[in-house]
Motif scaffolding. Structure first.
Motif, mmCIF file in Angstrom:
data_model
loop_
_atom_site.group_PDB
_atom_site.id
_atom_site.type_symbol
_atom_site.label_atom_id
_atom_site.label_comp_id
_atom_site.label_asym_id
_atom_site.label_seq_id
_atom_site.Cartn_x
_atom_site.Cartn_y
_atom_site.Cartn_z
ATOM 1 N N SER A 272 0.825 -1.202 0.000
ATOM 2 C CA SER A 272 0.000 0.000 0.000
ATOM 3 C C SER A 272 0.862 1.255 0.000
ATOM 4 C CB SER A 272 -0.908 0.005 1.237
ATOM 5 O OG SER A 272 -1.774 -1.107 1.212
ATOM 6 N N ARG A 273 0.327 2.318 -0.566
ATOM 7 C CA ARG A 273 1.027 3.612 -0.549
ATOM 8 C C ARG A 273 0.937 4.296 0.801
ATOM 9 N NH1 ARG A 273 -0.280 6.895 -6.102
ATOM 10 N NH2 ARG A 273 0.828 5.468 -7.479
ATOM 11 N N GLY A 274 -0.126 3.990 1.511
ATOM 12 C CA GLY A 274 -0.326 4.610 2.807
ATOM 13 C C GLY A 274 -1.021 3.661 3.749
ATOM 14 N N ILE A 275 -0.860 3.915 5.048
ATOM 15 C CA ILE A 275 -1.489 3.103 6.082
ATOM 16 C C ILE A 275 -2.087 4.038 7.125
ATOM 17 C CG2 ILE A 275 -1.176 1.294 7.800
ATOM 18 C CD1 ILE A 275 1.410 0.488 6.294
ATOM 19 N N VAL A 276 -3.359 3.806 7.427
ATOM 20 C CA VAL A 276 -4.029 4.539 8.497
ATOM 21 C C VAL A 276 -4.258 3.531 9.620
ATOM 22 C CG1 VAL A 276 -5.975 5.985 9.149
ATOM 23 C CG2 VAL A 276 -5.147 6.010 6.782
ATOM 24 N N PHE A 277 -3.692 3.820 10.782
ATOM 25 C CA PHE A 277 -3.722 2.923 11.932
ATOM 26 C C PHE A 277 -4.816 3.359 12.908
ATOM 27 C CE2 PHE A 277 0.729 3.338 10.534
ATOM 28 C CZ PHE A 277 1.096 2.004 10.339
ATOM 29 N N GLY A 278 -5.546 2.389 13.490
ATOM 30 C CA GLY A 278 -6.582 2.745 14.440
ATOM 31 C C GLY A 278 -6.715 1.774 15.590
ATOM 32 N N SER A 279 -6.997 2.327 16.751
ATOM 33 C CA SER A 279 -7.213 1.532 17.955
ATOM 34 C C SER A 279 -8.099 2.316 18.905
ATOM 35 C CB SER A 279 -5.880 1.239 18.653
ATOM 36 O OG SER A 279 -6.090 0.609 19.902
ATOM 37 N N PRO A 280 -8.967 1.623 19.634
ATOM 38 C CA PRO A 280 -9.644 2.325 20.718
ATOM 39 C C PRO A 280 -8.619 2.695 21.786
ATOM 40 C CG PRO A 280 -10.100 -0.034 20.835
ATOM 41 C CD PRO A 280 -9.321 0.199 19.582
ATOM 42 N N THR A 281 -8.941 3.665 22.582
ATOM 43 C CA THR A 281 -8.076 4.018 23.697
ATOM 44 C C THR A 281 -8.533 3.239 24.922
ATOM 45 O OG1 THR A 281 -7.603 6.225 22.856
ATOM 46 C CG2 THR A 281 -7.322 5.897 25.218
ATOM 47 N N TYR A 282 -7.638 2.397 25.416
ATOM 48 C CA TYR A 282 -7.897 1.621 26.630
ATOM 49 C C TYR A 282 -6.864 2.015 27.673
ATOM 50 C CZ TYR A 282 -10.848 -1.674 23.980
ATOM 51 O OH TYR A 282 -11.824 -2.251 23.214
ATOM 52 N N MET A 283 -7.310 2.464 28.796
ATOM 53 C CA MET A 283 -6.421 2.800 29.902
ATOM 54 C C MET A 283 -5.268 3.713 29.466
ATOM 55 S SD MET A 283 -8.132 1.393 32.211
ATOM 56 C CE MET A 283 -7.101 1.763 33.609
ATOM 57 N N GLY A 284 -5.573 4.673 28.609
ATOM 58 C CA GLY A 284 -4.595 5.668 28.195
ATOM 59 C C GLY A 284 -3.670 5.249 27.082
ATOM 60 N N GLY A 285 -3.979 4.164 26.369
ATOM 61 C CA GLY A 285 -3.111 3.727 25.281
ATOM 62 C C GLY A 285 -3.851 2.851 24.291
ATOM 63 N N VAL A 286 -3.087 2.297 23.352
ATOM 64 C CA VAL A 286 -3.675 1.407 22.356
ATOM 65 C C VAL A 286 -4.113 0.099 23.013
ATOM 66 C CG1 VAL A 286 -2.373 2.367 20.407
ATOM 67 C CG2 VAL A 286 -1.432 0.425 21.682
ATOM 68 N N ALA A 287 -5.037 -0.579 22.375
ATOM 69 C CA ALA A 287 -5.483 -1.891 22.840
ATOM 70 C C ALA A 287 -4.336 -2.892 22.721
ATOM 71 C CB ALA A 287 -6.669 -2.363 21.999
ATOM 72 N N ALA A 288 -4.339 -3.903 23.566
ATOM 73 C CA ALA A 288 -3.289 -4.932 23.550
ATOM 74 C C ALA A 288 -3.185 -5.607 22.183
ATOM 75 C CB ALA A 288 -3.569 -5.981 24.625
ATOM 76 N N GLN A 289 -4.302 -5.798 21.523
ATOM 77 C CA GLN A 289 -4.293 -6.434 20.205
ATOM 78 C C GLN A 289 -3.553 -5.561 19.187
ATOM 79 O OE1 GLN A 289 -6.848 -6.013 22.257
ATOM 80 N NE2 GLN A 289 -8.023 -7.928 22.421
ATOM 81 N N PHE A 290 -3.768 -4.254 19.255
ATOM 82 C CA PHE A 290 -3.049 -3.343 18.355
ATOM 83 C C PHE A 290 -1.559 -3.340 18.691
ATOM 84 C CE2 PHE A 290 -1.191 0.499 16.786
ATOM 85 C CZ PHE A 290 -1.730 0.614 15.514
ATOM 86 N N LYS A 291 -1.238 -3.347 19.958
ATOM 87 C CA LYS A 291 0.177 -3.352 20.383
ATOM 88 C C LYS A 291 0.881 -4.613 19.893
ATOM 89 C CE LYS A 291 3.690 -1.805 22.951
ATOM 90 N NZ LYS A 291 4.869 -2.392 22.349
ATOM 91 N N ALA A 292 0.201 -5.766 19.945
ATOM 92 C CA ALA A 292 0.791 -7.006 19.435
ATOM 93 C C ALA A 292 1.093 -6.874 17.938
ATOM 94 C CB ALA A 292 -0.139 -8.192 19.687
ATOM 95 N N PHE A 293 0.168 -6.253 17.191
ATOM 96 C CA PHE A 293 0.393 -5.986 15.771
ATOM 97 C C PHE A 293 1.592 -5.049 15.590
ATOM 98 C CE2 PHE A 293 -0.237 -2.447 12.834
ATOM 99 C CZ PHE A 293 0.036 -3.088 11.634
ATOM 100 N N ALA A 294 1.609 -3.945 16.319
ATOM 101 C CA ALA A 294 2.684 -2.956 16.179
ATOM 102 C C ALA A 294 4.047 -3.586 16.458
ATOM 103 C CB ALA A 294 2.435 -1.773 17.112
ATOM 104 N N ASP A 295 4.132 -4.393 17.508
ATOM 105 C CA ASP A 295 5.396 -5.057 17.826
ATOM 106 C C ASP A 295 5.844 -5.977 16.699
ATOM 107 O OD1 ASP A 295 5.395 -3.751 20.251
ATOM 108 O OD2 ASP A 295 4.872 -5.525 21.434
ATOM 109 N N ALA A 296 4.892 -6.593 16.019
ATOM 110 C CA ALA A 296 5.223 -7.520 14.936
ATOM 111 C C ALA A 296 5.753 -6.813 13.692
ATOM 112 C CB ALA A 296 4.003 -8.360 14.578
ATOM 113 N N THR A 297 5.625 -5.489 13.629
ATOM 114 C CA THR A 297 6.136 -4.762 12.463
ATOM 115 C C THR A 297 7.641 -4.506 12.551
ATOM 116 O OG1 THR A 297 5.754 -2.512 13.325
ATOM 117 C CG2 THR A 297 3.893 -3.601 12.194
ATOM 118 N N SER A 298 8.278 -4.958 13.615
ATOM 119 C CA SER A 298 9.707 -4.666 13.802
ATOM 120 C C SER A 298 10.581 -5.249 12.692
ATOM 121 C CB SER A 298 10.188 -5.151 15.172
ATOM 122 O OG SER A 298 10.037 -6.556 15.285
#
Length: 187
Positions: free
Chosen positions: A63-89
């Motif tokens: 893709s040319r662009g990526i729009v990322f989204g997550s609900p805010t849980y306890m002041g941050g991204v959801a755990a499921q989004f964080k697992a995805f983000a970590d996998a982009t390393s």
């Protein structure tokens, strides 16, 4: 890289983040030559805390662009989004998303539910990948950008429903991301 394909990847539990993703995709699709692909992060793709879905990672890389989204849980991204983000390393290490357009969105249950820290996390993720961040370009009003954020799309749901103004802001952000992705690649 596919012809002005913009990916909207998000996690949603209650459905309000998914509604916002739909608005952004609608905005992307309204731009001539642009095409949105929506991807909902699924818990079934998370194994021992790590997101694993090679098909999704390939789609994002194409893709040319990526729009990322997550609900805010306890002041941050959801755990499921964080697992995805970590996998982009691994993609980060290979600089796969370098110079792509990026933006982010979040939904909270109150007008000031720490949504800004969620957007800042998503913005940092994009910066680490060397992406070009697209901010919200709308003055605050009752019709658009009603919470007045510019760093990213910050919204509030009431009993799982988005306001018309938040939905319209999502569409406007989709248009802006697709338009800027086209300009960036064309220049």
């Amino acid at each position: 890289m596919k012809n002005n394909q913009i990916a909207v990847i998000y996690y949603s539990a209650s459905g309000s983040t998914e509604q916002l993703a739909g608005a952004i995709a609608e905005g992307v699709d309204s731009v001539a030559g642009a095409h949105a692909v929506s991807v909902k992060i699924s818990g079934k793709d998370i194994h021992e805390g790590r997101y694993t879905n090679d098909e999704v990672m390939s789609l994002l890389t194409e893709s040319r662009g990526i729009v990322f989204g997550s609900p805010t849980y306890m002041g941050g991204v959801a755990a499921q989004f964080k697992a995805f983000a970590d996998a982009t390393s691994e993609l980060w290490y290979r600089r796969e998303w370098l110079d792509k357009v990026a933006s982010g969105f979040t939904v909270g249950g109150s007008p000031s539910g720490e949504q800004m820290s969620t957007i800042q996390y998503i913005q940092t993720l994009a910066a680490q990948h060397g992406m070009h961040w697209v901010a919200v370009d709308a003055l605050r009003s009752e019709h658009i950008n009603r919470l007045g954020a510019s760093s990213g799309l910050i919204t509030q749901s009431v009993q799982g429903e988005l306001s018309v103004a938040d939905y319209e802001t999502g569409k406007a952000l989709g248009v802006r991301v697709a338009s800027l992705a086209e300009k960036l690649v064309s220049s």
